[in-house]
Design a protein around this motif. Sequence first.
Motif, PDB file in Angstrom:
ATOM      1  N   LYS A  92      36.247   2.923  13.725  1.00 56.94           N
ATOM      2  CA  LYS A  92      35.532   2.008  12.847  1.00 56.94           C
ATOM      3  C   LYS A  92      35.209   2.747  11.555  1.00 56.94           C
ATOM      4  O   LYS A  92      34.497   3.750  11.563  1.00 56.94           O
ATOM      5  CB  LYS A  92      34.242   1.512  13.507  1.00 56.94           C
ATOM      6  N   VAL A  93      35.741   2.259  10.458  1.00 58.42           N
ATOM      7  CA  VAL A  93      35.558   2.889   9.156  1.00 58.42           C
ATOM      8  C   VAL A  93      34.585   2.052   8.336  1.00 58.42           C
ATOM      9  O   VAL A  93      34.781   0.841   8.169  1.00 58.42           O
ATOM     10  CB  VAL A  93      36.892   3.017   8.406  1.00 58.42           C
ATOM     11  N   THR A  94      33.536   2.696   7.825  1.00 56.14           N
ATOM     12  CA  THR A  94      32.550   2.012   6.999  1.00 56.14           C
ATOM     13  C   THR A  94      32.434   2.738   5.662  1.00 56.14           C
ATOM     14  O   THR A  94      32.194   3.946   5.617  1.00 56.14           O
ATOM     15  CB  THR A  94      31.169   1.993   7.682  1.00 56.14           C
ATOM     16  N   ALA A  95      32.615   1.997   4.582  1.00 54.22           N
ATOM     17  CA  ALA A  95      32.519   2.554   3.234  1.00 54.22           C
ATOM     18  C   ALA A  95      31.454   1.801   2.457  1.00 54.22           C
ATOM     19  O   ALA A  95      31.437   0.570   2.449  1.00 54.22           O
ATOM     20  CB  ALA A  95      33.863   2.461   2.516  1.00 54.22           C
ATOM     21  N   THR A  96      30.552   2.535   1.809  1.00 56.05           N
ATOM     22  CA  THR A  96      29.463   1.943   1.044  1.00 56.05           C
ATOM     23  C   THR A  96      29.615   2.330  -0.432  1.00 56.05           C
ATOM     24  O   THR A  96      29.896   3.492  -0.742  1.00 56.05           O
ATOM     25  CB  THR A  96      28.096   2.420   1.573  1.00 56.05           C
ATOM     26  N   PHE A  97      29.417   1.352  -1.304  1.00 53.63           N
ATOM     27  CA  PHE A  97      29.689   1.548  -2.726  1.00 53.63           C
ATOM     28  C   PHE A  97      28.480   1.182  -3.588  1.00 53.63           C
ATOM     29  O   PHE A  97      27.657   0.349  -3.224  1.00 53.63           O
ATOM     30  CB  PHE A  97      30.866   0.668  -3.166  1.00 53.63           C
ATOM     31  N   LYS A  98      28.413   1.801  -4.765  1.00 53.82           N
ATOM     32  CA  LYS A  98      27.475   1.368  -5.788  1.00 53.82           C
ATOM     33  C   LYS A  98      28.015   0.091  -6.432  1.00 53.82           C
ATOM     34  O   LYS A  98      29.174  -0.266  -6.271  1.00 53.82           O
ATOM     35  CB  LYS A  98      27.322   2.457  -6.860  1.00 53.82           C
ATOM     36  N   LYS A  99      27.160  -0.594  -7.187  1.00 53.77           N
ATOM     37  CA  LYS A  99      27.624  -1.756  -7.933  1.00 53.77           C
ATOM     38  C   LYS A  99      28.740  -1.335  -8.877  1.00 53.77           C
ATOM     39  O   LYS A  99      28.658  -0.281  -9.514  1.00 53.77           O
ATOM     40  CB  LYS A  99      26.471  -2.380  -8.705  1.00 53.77           C
ATOM     41  N   ASN A 100      29.777  -2.134  -8.943  1.00 58.99           N
ATOM     42  CA  ASN A 100      30.922  -1.787  -9.775  1.00 58.99           C
ATOM     43  C   ASN A 100      31.529  -3.050 -10.371  1.00 58.99           C
ATOM     44  O   ASN A 100      31.097  -4.169 -10.073  1.00 58.99           O
ATOM     45  CB  ASN A 100      31.956  -1.014  -8.949  1.00 58.99           C
ATOM     46  N   ASN A 101      32.547  -2.863 -11.188  1.00 55.11           N
ATOM     47  CA  ASN A 101      33.160  -3.982 -11.901  1.00 55.11           C
ATOM     48  C   ASN A 101      34.359  -4.581 -11.179  1.00 55.11           C
ATOM     49  O   ASN A 101      35.028  -5.458 -11.723  1.00 55.11           O
ATOM     50  CB  ASN A 101      33.593  -3.526 -13.305  1.00 55.11           C
ATOM     51  N   VAL A 102      34.650  -4.111  -9.961  1.00 57.06           N
ATOM     52  CA  VAL A 102      35.825  -4.586  -9.245  1.00 57.06           C
ATOM     53  C   VAL A 102      35.475  -5.620  -8.188  1.00 57.06           C
ATOM     54  O   VAL A 102      36.087  -6.686  -8.106  1.00 57.06           O
ATOM     55  CB  VAL A 102      36.592  -3.410  -8.607  1.00 57.06           C
ATOM     56  N   PHE A 103      34.475  -5.326  -7.345  1.00 52.91           N
ATOM     57  CA  PHE A 103      34.134  -6.232  -6.255  1.00 52.91           C
ATOM     58  C   PHE A 103      32.625  -6.233  -6.024  1.00 52.91           C
ATOM     59  O   PHE A 103      31.908  -5.325  -6.457  1.00 52.91           O
ATOM     60  CB  PHE A 103      34.859  -5.841  -4.964  1.00 52.91           C
ATOM     61  N   ASN A 105      31.032  -6.583  -2.887  1.00 54.07           N
ATOM     62  CA  ASN A 105      30.574  -6.060  -1.597  1.00 54.07           C
ATOM     63  C   ASN A 105      29.877  -4.710  -1.761  1.00 54.07           C
ATOM     64  O   ASN A 105      30.346  -3.848  -2.514  1.00 54.07           O
ATOM     65  CB  ASN A 105      31.748  -5.870  -0.635  1.00 54.07           C
ATOM     66  N   GLU A 106      28.802  -4.533  -1.030  1.00 55.24           N
ATOM     67  CA  GLU A 106      28.175  -3.209  -0.981  1.00 55.24           C
ATOM     68  C   GLU A 106      28.833  -2.348   0.089  1.00 55.24           C
ATOM     69  O   GLU A 106      28.980  -1.137  -0.078  1.00 55.24           O
ATOM     70  CB  GLU A 106      26.686  -3.337  -0.680  1.00 55.24           C
ATOM     71  N   THR A 107      29.252  -3.002   1.176  1.00 53.98           N
ATOM     72  CA  THR A 107      29.849  -2.285   2.305  1.00 53.98           C
ATOM     73  C   THR A 107      31.140  -2.958   2.742  1.00 53.98           C
ATOM     74  O   THR A 107      31.216  -4.190   2.812  1.00 53.98           O
ATOM     75  CB  THR A 107      28.878  -2.237   3.501  1.00 53.98           C
ATOM     76  N   LEU A 108      32.153  -2.153   3.041  1.00 57.96           N
ATOM     77  CA  LEU A 108      33.410  -2.636   3.599  1.00 57.96           C
ATOM     78  C   LEU A 108      33.611  -1.953   4.949  1.00 57.96           C
ATOM     79  O   LEU A 108      33.384  -0.742   5.082  1.00 57.96           O
ATOM     80  CB  LEU A 108      34.584  -2.316   2.671  1.00 57.96           C
ATOM     81  N   VAL A 109      34.040  -2.731   5.944  1.00 55.39           N
ATOM     82  CA  VAL A 109      34.196  -2.208   7.301  1.00 55.39           C
ATOM     83  C   VAL A 109      35.540  -2.641   7.877  1.00 55.39           C
ATOM     84  O   VAL A 109      35.981  -3.778   7.663  1.00 55.39           O
ATOM     85  CB  VAL A 109      33.066  -2.718   8.231  1.00 55.39           C
ATOM     86  N   ASP A 129      35.079  -9.532  -1.887  1.00 54.82           N
ATOM     87  CA  ASP A 129      34.645 -10.512  -2.883  1.00 54.82           C
ATOM     88  C   ASP A 129      34.834  -9.897  -4.270  1.00 54.82           C
ATOM     89  O   ASP A 129      33.938  -9.230  -4.805  1.00 54.82           O
ATOM     90  CB  ASP A 129      33.173 -10.878  -2.635  1.00 54.82           C
ATOM     91  N   TYR A 130      36.019 -10.119  -4.826  1.00 54.58           N
ATOM     92  CA  TYR A 130      36.352  -9.514  -6.122  1.00 54.58           C
ATOM     93  C   TYR A 130      35.641 -10.213  -7.272  1.00 54.58           C
ATOM     94  O   TYR A 130      35.389 -11.423  -7.230  1.00 54.58           O
ATOM     95  CB  TYR A 130      37.858  -9.594  -6.365  1.00 54.58           C
ATOM     96  N   HIS A 131      35.337  -9.432  -8.295  1.00 54.40           N
ATOM     97  CA  HIS A 131      34.879 -10.029  -9.540  1.00 54.40           C
ATOM     98  C   HIS A 131      36.046 -10.786 -10.188  1.00 54.40           C
ATOM     99  O   HIS A 131      37.220 -10.547  -9.853  1.00 54.40           O
ATOM    100  CB  HIS A 131      34.361  -8.954 -10.498  1.00 54.40           C
ATOM    101  N   GLU A 154      46.639   1.785  -2.282  1.00 52.80           N
ATOM    102  CA  GLU A 154      46.010   0.546  -1.825  1.00 52.80           C
ATOM    103  C   GLU A 154      44.803   0.811  -0.909  1.00 52.80           C
ATOM    104  O   GLU A 154      44.645   0.183   0.133  1.00 52.80           O
ATOM    105  CB  GLU A 154      47.040  -0.339  -1.113  1.00 52.80           C
ATOM    106  N   PHE A 155      43.973   1.763  -1.287  1.00 47.66           N
ATOM    107  CA  PHE A 155      42.802   2.110  -0.475  1.00 47.66           C
ATOM    108  C   PHE A 155      41.864   0.919  -0.316  1.00 47.66           C
ATOM    109  O   PHE A 155      41.439   0.579   0.793  1.00 47.66           O
ATOM    110  CB  PHE A 155      42.068   3.284  -1.124  1.00 47.66           C
ATOM    111  N   LEU A 156      41.530   0.280  -1.420  1.00 50.17           N
ATOM    112  CA  LEU A 156      40.576  -0.822  -1.371  1.00 50.17           C
ATOM    113  C   LEU A 156      41.146  -2.002  -0.591  1.00 50.17           C
ATOM    114  O   LEU A 156      40.476  -2.556   0.294  1.00 50.17           O
ATOM    115  CB  LEU A 156      40.213  -1.246  -2.793  1.00 50.17           C
ATOM    116  N   ASP A 157      42.364  -2.395  -0.893  1.00 56.31           N
ATOM    117  CA  ASP A 157      42.974  -3.538  -0.221  1.00 56.31           C
ATOM    118  C   ASP A 157      43.136  -3.295   1.275  1.00 56.31           C
ATOM    119  O   ASP A 157      43.150  -4.236   2.065  1.00 56.31           O
ATOM    120  CB  ASP A 157      44.338  -3.838  -0.858  1.00 56.31           C
TER     121      ASP A 157
END
Length: 215
Positions: A92-103, A105-109, A129-131, A154-157
Amino acid sequence: MSAEEAFTDDLMVLEEEAMKVSEQVQAYHRKLMAPIWEKRREMVKKIPNFWNQVFTNSTLSEMDPTDNDIEAIENLVDFHVEYDDNKPDYRKVTATFKKNNVFKNETLVKEFTIDPESDATVISKSTIDYHENKAPNQKKRKANDDDDDFDGMEFLDWFSNDDARMGILLTEDIFPNALDYYQGDESDEDIDEEIELGSDSEGNRVVNSSLDFYN
């Protein structure tokens, strides 16, 4: 059956036994490392851009990252992998992000299995949920999917698709060796060898058959 064929069969059986032992060793190693990785998780939160530096120094940076990937990783503040002692193939991979201009979501799992005897299988994934105007170009993505030589990152996708292969590299190499990648201690030659063989906590090479999925 000739003597040579019988000997070859015996060698194959021996190799399968060795792989099973190696997998058991790796599972035990992950169990012992789990509390250490949790401590590391809390400590590195105090280090600005820790995960950005890890991914920049890793082999993923050589895989033609997209603009979305680059910005996502620049805003990555936590990256964690959960394993299951009772299900050695589970990740189970969980990635947490700061606010950004791409998407948004705060967390992707993403949850998946990497059974080396079958295929990597996705259990669950995030919906990104992309901008506006930031979603990947579908036509370009299809062209890339049809190109056998395409080696894009394609890390994000990856968090939202049905491909688990990149997760093998993330969970078997980058996450366990995050401190090494952050410090930039691994030469290109060492990285290539570890992707093929893996390494234990003391730097000793161990067979890591699950990474064959990514190669």
